[in-house]
Design a protein around this motif. Structure first.
Motif, PDB file in Angstrom:
ATOM      1  N   GLY A 199      17.873  97.453  35.787  1.00  0.00           N
ATOM      2  CA  GLY A 199      16.524  98.703  35.261  1.00  0.00           C
ATOM      3  C   GLY A 199      15.337  98.122  35.894  1.00  0.00           C
ATOM      4  N   ILE A 200      15.157  96.831  35.277  1.00  0.00           N
ATOM      5  CA  ILE A 200      13.799  96.280  35.852  1.00  0.00           C
ATOM      6  C   ILE A 200      13.840  96.112  37.276  1.00  0.00           C
ATOM      7  CG2 ILE A 200      12.216  94.238  35.544  1.00  0.00           C
ATOM      8  CD1 ILE A 200      13.678  93.422  32.996  1.00  0.00           C
ATOM      9  N   LEU A 201      14.744  95.747  37.993  1.00  0.00           N
ATOM     10  CA  LEU A 201      14.726  95.670  39.351  1.00  0.00           C
ATOM     11  C   LEU A 201      14.470  97.149  40.030  1.00  0.00           C
ATOM     12  CD1 LEU A 201      14.811  93.907  41.968  1.00  0.00           C
ATOM     13  CD2 LEU A 201      17.560  94.410  42.027  1.00  0.00           C
ATOM     14  N   TRP A 202      15.211  98.156  39.363  1.00  0.00           N
ATOM     15  CA  TRP A 202      15.202  99.455  39.859  1.00  0.00           C
ATOM     16  C   TRP A 202      13.752  99.910  39.982  1.00  0.00           C
ATOM     17  CZ3 TRP A 202      18.919 102.856  41.893  1.00  0.00           C
ATOM     18  CH2 TRP A 202      18.701 104.138  41.681  1.00  0.00           C
ATOM     19  N   ARG A 203      13.069  99.517  38.687  1.00  0.00           N
ATOM     20  CA  ARG A 203      11.606 100.114  38.423  1.00  0.00           C
ATOM     21  C   ARG A 203      10.680  99.512  39.774  1.00  0.00           C
ATOM     22  NH1 ARG A 203       8.496 101.644  33.043  1.00  0.00           N
ATOM     23  NH2 ARG A 203      10.450 102.850  32.728  1.00  0.00           N
ATOM     24  N   ASP A 204      10.833  98.205  39.655  1.00  0.00           N
ATOM     25  CA  ASP A 204       9.935  97.529  40.373  1.00  0.00           C
ATOM     26  C   ASP A 204      10.243  97.951  41.989  1.00  0.00           C
ATOM     27  OD1 ASP A 204       9.325  95.969  38.244  1.00  0.00           O
ATOM     28  OD2 ASP A 204      10.244  94.085  38.866  1.00  0.00           O
ATOM     29  N   VAL A 205      11.560  98.113  42.367  1.00  0.00           N
ATOM     30  CA  VAL A 205      11.597  98.508  43.861  1.00  0.00           C
ATOM     31  C   VAL A 205      11.101  99.886  44.106  1.00  0.00           C
ATOM     32  CG1 VAL A 205      13.265  98.734  45.778  1.00  0.00           C
ATOM     33  CG2 VAL A 205      13.322  96.846  44.162  1.00  0.00           C
ATOM     34  N   VAL A 206      11.357 100.857  43.022  1.00  0.00           N
ATOM     35  CA  VAL A 206      11.046 102.201  43.503  1.00  0.00           C
ATOM     36  C   VAL A 206       9.306 102.024  43.526  1.00  0.00           C
ATOM     37  CG1 VAL A 206      10.762 104.637  42.457  1.00  0.00           C
ATOM     38  CG2 VAL A 206      12.913 103.280  42.546  1.00  0.00           C
ATOM     39  N   GLN A 207       8.648 101.191  42.614  1.00  0.00           N
ATOM     40  CA  GLN A 207       7.346 101.405  42.533  1.00  0.00           C
ATOM     41  C   GLN A 207       6.670 100.675  43.872  1.00  0.00           C
ATOM     42  OE1 GLN A 207       5.138 102.495  40.026  1.00  0.00           O
ATOM     43  NE2 GLN A 207       3.823 102.542  41.616  1.00  0.00           N
ATOM     44  N   GLU A 208       7.373  99.761  44.169  1.00  0.00           N
ATOM     45  CA  GLU A 208       6.752  99.013  45.674  1.00  0.00           C
ATOM     46  C   GLU A 208       7.196 100.007  46.989  1.00  0.00           C
ATOM     47  OE1 GLU A 208       9.456  95.703  45.675  1.00  0.00           O
ATOM     48  OE2 GLU A 208       8.573  94.648  43.987  1.00  0.00           O
ATOM     49  N   VAL A 209       8.102 100.757  47.056  1.00  0.00           N
ATOM     50  CA  VAL A 209       8.586 101.631  48.148  1.00  0.00           C
ATOM     51  C   VAL A 209       7.392 102.788  47.970  1.00  0.00           C
ATOM     52  CG1 VAL A 209       9.870 103.388  48.856  1.00  0.00           C
ATOM     53  CG2 VAL A 209      10.798 101.439  48.177  1.00  0.00           C
ATOM     54  N   HIS A 210       7.128 102.987  46.633  1.00  0.00           N
ATOM     55  CA  HIS A 210       5.951 104.233  46.801  1.00  0.00           C
ATOM     56  C   HIS A 210       4.716 103.705  47.276  1.00  0.00           C
ATOM     57  CE1 HIS A 210       2.585 105.860  44.379  1.00  0.00           C
ATOM     58  NE2 HIS A 210       2.981 106.842  44.557  1.00  0.00           N
ATOM     59  N   ASP A 211       4.289 102.526  46.500  1.00  0.00           N
ATOM     60  CA  ASP A 211       2.923 102.027  47.026  1.00  0.00           C
ATOM     61  C   ASP A 211       2.731 101.620  48.549  1.00  0.00           C
ATOM     62  OD1 ASP A 211       2.478 102.026  44.422  1.00  0.00           O
ATOM     63  OD2 ASP A 211       2.537 100.049  43.797  1.00  0.00           O
ATOM     64  N   ALA A 212       3.875 101.229  49.129  1.00  0.00           N
ATOM     65  CA  ALA A 212       3.861 100.906  50.586  1.00  0.00           C
ATOM     66  C   ALA A 212       4.151 102.133  51.397  1.00  0.00           C
ATOM     67  CB  ALA A 212       5.065  99.877  50.751  1.00  0.00           C
ATOM     68  N   GLU A 213       4.730 103.169  51.120  1.00  0.00           N
ATOM     69  CA  GLU A 213       4.964 104.084  52.016  1.00  0.00           C
ATOM     70  C   GLU A 213       4.962 105.730  51.386  1.00  0.00           C
ATOM     71  OE1 GLU A 213       9.265 103.450  53.380  1.00  0.00           O
ATOM     72  OE2 GLU A 213       9.162 101.284  52.624  1.00  0.00           O
ATOM     73  N   TYR A 214       4.783 105.698  50.283  1.00  0.00           N
ATOM     74  CA  TYR A 214       4.689 107.073  49.612  1.00  0.00           C
ATOM     75  C   TYR A 214       3.631 107.303  48.829  1.00  0.00           C
ATOM     76  CZ  TYR A 214       9.225 107.409  52.042  1.00  0.00           C
ATOM     77  OH  TYR A 214      10.237 107.458  52.919  1.00  0.00           O
ATOM     78  N   PRO A 215       2.460 106.846  48.944  1.00  0.00           N
ATOM     79  CA  PRO A 215       1.460 106.756  47.782  1.00  0.00           C
ATOM     80  C   PRO A 215       0.848 108.070  47.591  1.00  0.00           C
ATOM     81  CG  PRO A 215       0.411 106.017  50.221  1.00  0.00           C
ATOM     82  CD  PRO A 215       1.741 106.105  50.156  1.00  0.00           C
ATOM     83  N   ASP A 216       1.133 109.050  48.399  1.00  0.00           N
ATOM     84  CA  ASP A 216       0.679 110.635  48.204  1.00  0.00           C
ATOM     85  C   ASP A 216       1.717 111.239  47.197  1.00  0.00           C
ATOM     86  OD1 ASP A 216       2.662 110.220  50.532  1.00  0.00           O
ATOM     87  OD2 ASP A 216       2.923 112.059  50.562  1.00  0.00           O
ATOM     88  N   VAL A 217       2.727 110.692  47.110  1.00  0.00           N
ATOM     89  CA  VAL A 217       3.731 111.267  45.983  1.00  0.00           C
ATOM     90  C   VAL A 217       3.408 110.923  44.746  1.00  0.00           C
ATOM     91  CG1 VAL A 217       6.363 111.566  45.438  1.00  0.00           C
ATOM     92  CG2 VAL A 217       5.524 111.540  47.914  1.00  0.00           C
ATOM     93  N   GLU A 218       3.335 111.880  43.790  1.00  0.00           N
ATOM     94  CA  GLU A 218       3.100 111.458  42.439  1.00  0.00           C
ATOM     95  C   GLU A 218       4.105 110.703  41.746  1.00  0.00           C
ATOM     96  OE1 GLU A 218       2.691 114.033  38.013  1.00  0.00           O
ATOM     97  OE2 GLU A 218       1.385 114.639  39.681  1.00  0.00           O
ATOM     98  N   LEU A 219       4.489 109.654  41.470  1.00  0.00           N
ATOM     99  CA  LEU A 219       5.244 108.948  40.886  1.00  0.00           C
ATOM    100  C   LEU A 219       5.342 108.679  39.301  1.00  0.00           C
ATOM    101  CD1 LEU A 219       7.954 107.162  41.267  1.00  0.00           C
ATOM    102  CD2 LEU A 219       6.598 105.226  41.740  1.00  0.00           C
ATOM    103  N   SER A 220       6.357 108.786  38.641  1.00  0.00           N
ATOM    104  CA  SER A 220       6.282 108.731  37.232  1.00  0.00           C
ATOM    105  C   SER A 220       7.725 107.831  36.880  1.00  0.00           C
ATOM    106  CB  SER A 220       6.202 109.748  36.309  1.00  0.00           C
ATOM    107  OG  SER A 220       7.330 110.735  36.550  1.00  0.00           O
TER     108      SER A 220
END
Length: 368
Positions: A199-220
């Motif tokens: 779960g730690i890895l899951w959260r980290d990777v999803v956040q990394e993909v967001h920051d690098a490729e989808y900063p326009d999408v609201e992520l929680s």
């Protein structure tokens, strides 16, 4: 150019009955919308075992790999309960998902206004509900090794392994972000990072993909158990949810019941793009084979019809035509043409499977 190809695997139980109505919709598009598909059919599940001794033949698996989309009805039934695990009907479906590498499972939970009172939740909680759960489908605890039942000292121990790689998490995250961009641009990722390293890895990777490729999408981010609570408290707070295989299995079934009937819910399982740009794809209703009503002509075909609508949208880039089908279904429900599973005491005589198909075709005609 050749027509897009569809492989139909009707399967067991009510699968052939509900798929028959889908085939009528497909024919309607060819006749009335100049949208023609090259359709082939094959066996999967118990019917394949009866004919060939296996729930999925290599030949049908090869057909699925080549098709632009696969439409599946349902598999299984009590007739096959005592078969060895390796040849149970469900193994055919799992083989399709695994060998086609269908890693992104889309489960919409939409509550039509006409059915809001069928949910166990209050009307204001579910009326107008339209959320999408994206479940990672080909890894996680259902596939991790080691697994099995072993002898340890004087007792047996059951072992399953939760395992995810960065790339497996990243690709399903991208699928969910892309989907969110086409909806309300909001994504909630669910895991158990408080107690599980995966779960730690899951959260980290999803956040990394967001920051690098989808900063326009609201992520929680949300723990999966808290997500289950929030889905029953106020589900309309969500737009798209992305989660792993195990939690996705549980949360999507929970969300399904918010809508009041499993007979209403479609699904899509998507993989990587093929050479023609279309994703590997399998579409199927969420409901099972319902052997208790098979052959009676009373099964609800709407989930299977809506699965075809998902194919129009996600495999064939025909979003307007998918909406046409969905609006036809909505009109039929509002008009009160429903199978028994969508009726309450005093509602009148239930419609048959084919009568629901007739009404949807009439609504499609009226949409022109």
């Amino acid at each position: 150019m050749s027509n897009p190809s569809l492989l139909i695997l009707a399967g067991d139980g009510i699968g052939p009955e509900v798929m028959a109505e889908v085939k009528r919709i497909i024919d309607w598009f060819g006749a009335r919308r100049d949208l023609t598909f090259d359709v082939t059919e094959g066996l999967v599940g118990g019917c394949s075992y009866d004919a060939h001794g296996t729930p999925l033949t290599d030949a049908v698996m090869a057909q699925a790999q080549e098709a632009d989309a696969v439409l599946l009805g349902a598999v299984g039934g009590p007739k096959y309960d005592k078969l060895d695990f390796s040849v149970k009907p469900e193994r055919g479906l799992l083989r399709l998902r695994k060998e086609m590498d269908l890693f992104s499972n889309l489960r919409p939970a939409q509550c039509f206004d006409a059915l809001a009172d069928f949910s166990s939740m209050k009307r204001d909680v579910v009326a107008g509900l339209d959320i999408m759960i994206v479940r990672e489908l080909t890894s996680g605890i259902y596939f991790g090794e080691p697994r099995g039942v072993f002898k340890e000292g004087n007792e047996r121990v059951g072992i399953n392994t939760q395992r995810y790689t960065e790339s497996e998490i990243a690709r399903v995250a991208r699928s969910a972000f892309e989907l969110a961009r086409k909806r309300d641009n909001r994504l909630c990722s669910m895991e158990k990072a408080n107690v599980m390293e995966s779960g730690i890895l899951w959260r980290d990777v999803v956040q990394e993909v967001h920051d690098a490729e989808y900063p326009d999408v609201e992520l929680s981010h949300m723990y999966a158990d808290a997500g289950a609570m929030q889905l029953t408290r106020w589900p309309k707070q969500f737009d798209v949810i992305v989660t792993d295989n195990l939690f996705g299995d549980i949360l999507s079934d929970l969300a399904a019941m918010l809508t009041g009937s499993l007979g209403m819910l479609p699904s899509a399982s998507l993989g990587a793009p093929m050479a023609n740009g279309r994703p590997k794809a399998l579409y199927e209703p969420v409901h099972g084979s319902a052997p208790d009503i098979a052959g009676k002509g009373i099964a609800n075909p709407i989930a299977c019809i809506l699965s075809f609508a998902m194919a129009l949208r996600y495999s064939f880039d025909k979003g307007d035509e998918a909406t046409r089908v969905e609006k036809a279904v909505e009109k039929v429900l509002a008009d009160g043409v429903r199978t028994a599973d969508l009726m309450q005491s005093g509602d009148g005589t239930p419609a048959t499977t084919s009568q629901v198909g007739d009404a949807i075709l009439a609504a499609l005609d009226a949409s022109l």
